[in-house]
Design a protein around this motif. Structure first.
Motif, mmCIF file in Angstrom:
data_model
loop_
_atom_site.group_PDB
_atom_site.id
_atom_site.type_symbol
_atom_site.label_atom_id
_atom_site.label_comp_id
_atom_site.label_asym_id
_atom_site.label_seq_id
_atom_site.Cartn_x
_atom_site.Cartn_y
_atom_site.Cartn_z
ATOM 1 N N GLY A 154 0.836 -1.187 0.000
ATOM 2 C CA GLY A 154 0.000 0.000 0.000
ATOM 3 C C GLY A 154 0.874 1.241 0.000
ATOM 4 N N PHE A 155 0.441 2.254 -0.742
ATOM 5 C CA PHE A 155 1.132 3.535 -0.800
ATOM 6 C C PHE A 155 0.138 4.634 -0.482
ATOM 7 C CE2 PHE A 155 3.039 0.909 -4.121
ATOM 8 C CZ PHE A 155 4.387 1.001 -3.834
ATOM 9 N N GLU A 161 3.637 17.273 -1.676
ATOM 10 C CA GLU A 161 4.709 17.473 -0.709
ATOM 11 C C GLU A 161 4.517 18.812 0.004
ATOM 12 O OE1 GLU A 161 9.271 16.342 -0.203
ATOM 13 O OE2 GLU A 161 8.747 17.041 -2.186
ATOM 14 N N ASN A 162 4.997 18.885 1.224
ATOM 15 C CA ASN A 162 4.979 20.109 2.035
ATOM 16 C C ASN A 162 3.572 20.606 2.345
ATOM 17 O OD1 ASN A 162 7.849 20.239 2.064
ATOM 18 N ND2 ASN A 162 7.792 21.148 0.022
ATOM 19 N N ILE A 163 2.649 19.686 2.595
ATOM 20 C CA ILE A 163 1.281 20.101 2.945
ATOM 21 C C ILE A 163 1.084 20.190 4.449
ATOM 22 C CG2 ILE A 163 0.184 19.314 0.831
ATOM 23 C CD1 ILE A 163 -0.662 16.777 2.326
ATOM 24 N N LEU A 218 7.207 8.245 5.395
ATOM 25 C CA LEU A 218 8.460 8.623 4.750
ATOM 26 C C LEU A 218 8.693 10.121 4.921
ATOM 27 C CD1 LEU A 218 7.982 6.657 1.412
ATOM 28 C CD2 LEU A 218 9.431 6.012 3.346
ATOM 29 N N TYR A 219 9.946 10.493 5.073
ATOM 30 C CA TYR A 219 10.300 11.903 5.103
ATOM 31 C C TYR A 219 10.128 12.492 3.708
ATOM 32 C CZ TYR A 219 12.312 11.144 9.722
ATOM 33 O OH TYR A 219 12.494 10.838 11.040
ATOM 34 N N GLY A 220 10.229 13.798 3.598
ATOM 35 C CA GLY A 220 10.107 14.476 2.306
ATOM 36 C C GLY A 220 11.288 14.182 1.393
ATOM 37 N N THR A 221 11.269 14.756 0.220
ATOM 38 C CA THR A 221 12.297 14.465 -0.788
ATOM 39 C C THR A 221 13.554 15.317 -0.643
ATOM 40 O OG1 THR A 221 11.345 16.031 -2.373
ATOM 41 C CG2 THR A 221 10.576 13.734 -2.475
ATOM 42 N N GLU A 222 13.606 16.171 0.384
ATOM 43 C CA GLU A 222 14.785 17.046 0.514
ATOM 44 C C GLU A 222 16.084 16.257 0.629
ATOM 45 O OE1 GLU A 222 12.873 16.396 4.469
ATOM 46 O OE2 GLU A 222 12.123 17.262 2.620
ATOM 47 N N ASP A 223 16.046 15.043 1.159
ATOM 48 C CA ASP A 223 17.250 14.223 1.282
ATOM 49 C C ASP A 223 17.208 12.989 0.378
ATOM 50 O OD1 ASP A 223 18.363 15.876 3.262
ATOM 51 O OD2 ASP A 223 17.177 14.910 4.811
ATOM 52 N N ALA A 224 16.262 12.946 -0.529
ATOM 53 C CA ALA A 224 16.102 11.780 -1.394
ATOM 54 C C ALA A 224 17.258 11.677 -2.390
ATOM 55 C CB ALA A 224 14.782 11.853 -2.157
ATOM 56 N N VAL A 226 5.267 9.919 -2.329
ATOM 57 C CA VAL A 226 4.793 8.827 -1.490
ATOM 58 C C VAL A 226 5.099 9.228 -0.054
ATOM 59 C CG1 VAL A 226 5.052 6.390 -0.890
ATOM 60 C CG2 VAL A 226 5.150 7.103 -3.285
ATOM 61 N N GLY A 227 4.058 9.320 0.768
ATOM 62 C CA GLY A 227 4.215 9.741 2.146
ATOM 63 C C GLY A 227 4.250 8.584 3.123
ATOM 64 N N GLY A 228 3.814 7.409 2.684
ATOM 65 C CA GLY A 228 3.815 6.246 3.549
ATOM 66 C C GLY A 228 3.650 4.977 2.735
#
Length: 124
Positions: free
Chosen positions: A6-7, A12-14, A44-50, A74-76
């Motif tokens: 499941g996803f 992002e940043n909401i 999941l953390y945001g994409t700043e460190d992706a 994808v937030g989770g």
């Protein structure tokens, strides 16, 4: 039994989900973990460190975040096991309804995909 991933996708940043959603999710996940349905998962953390590796024309390029073009992330995620596809789909709807009830001001896409158990791709 079939396994599923499941996803939860969202902009992002909401902001941080409301505590009421976290509380409802804890109860929802706890019930399914006790039944052996919820096997693993998390936020999941945001994409700043992706970090992405892009393969294009035989070349591999590393692309680090943040990504200006990224609007939906994808937030989770979760790994789930159900007796049937129908059971999985019905429960995924219940999961989506938690978001509708406790965080109605955002758009969330709750996706369910069955996990492949073998080399079932067409032969070349």
């Amino acid at each position: 039994m079939p396994r599923f991933m499941g996803f939860v996708r969202m902009e992002e940043n909401i902001g941080t989900p409301p505590k009421a959603l976290f509380d409802a999710m804890d109860e929802y996940i706890g019930e399914r973990a006790a039944k052996g349905i919820f096997l693993d998962g998390g936020g999941l953390y945001g994409t700043e460190d992706a970090v992405n590796y892009v393969v294009r024309k035989g070349e591999v390029t590393r692309v680090d975040g943040p990504y200006a073009e990224g609007k939906e992330v994808v937030g989770g995620w979760s790994i789930l096991e159900y007796p049937t596809v129908e059971d999985a789909a019905a429960d995924q709807q219940s999961f989506a309804e938690l978001h509708a009830k406790y965080w109605p001001e955002v758009t969330v896409i709750s996706t369910l995909r069955q996990i492949s158990t073998g080399p079932d791709a067409p032969e070349e």
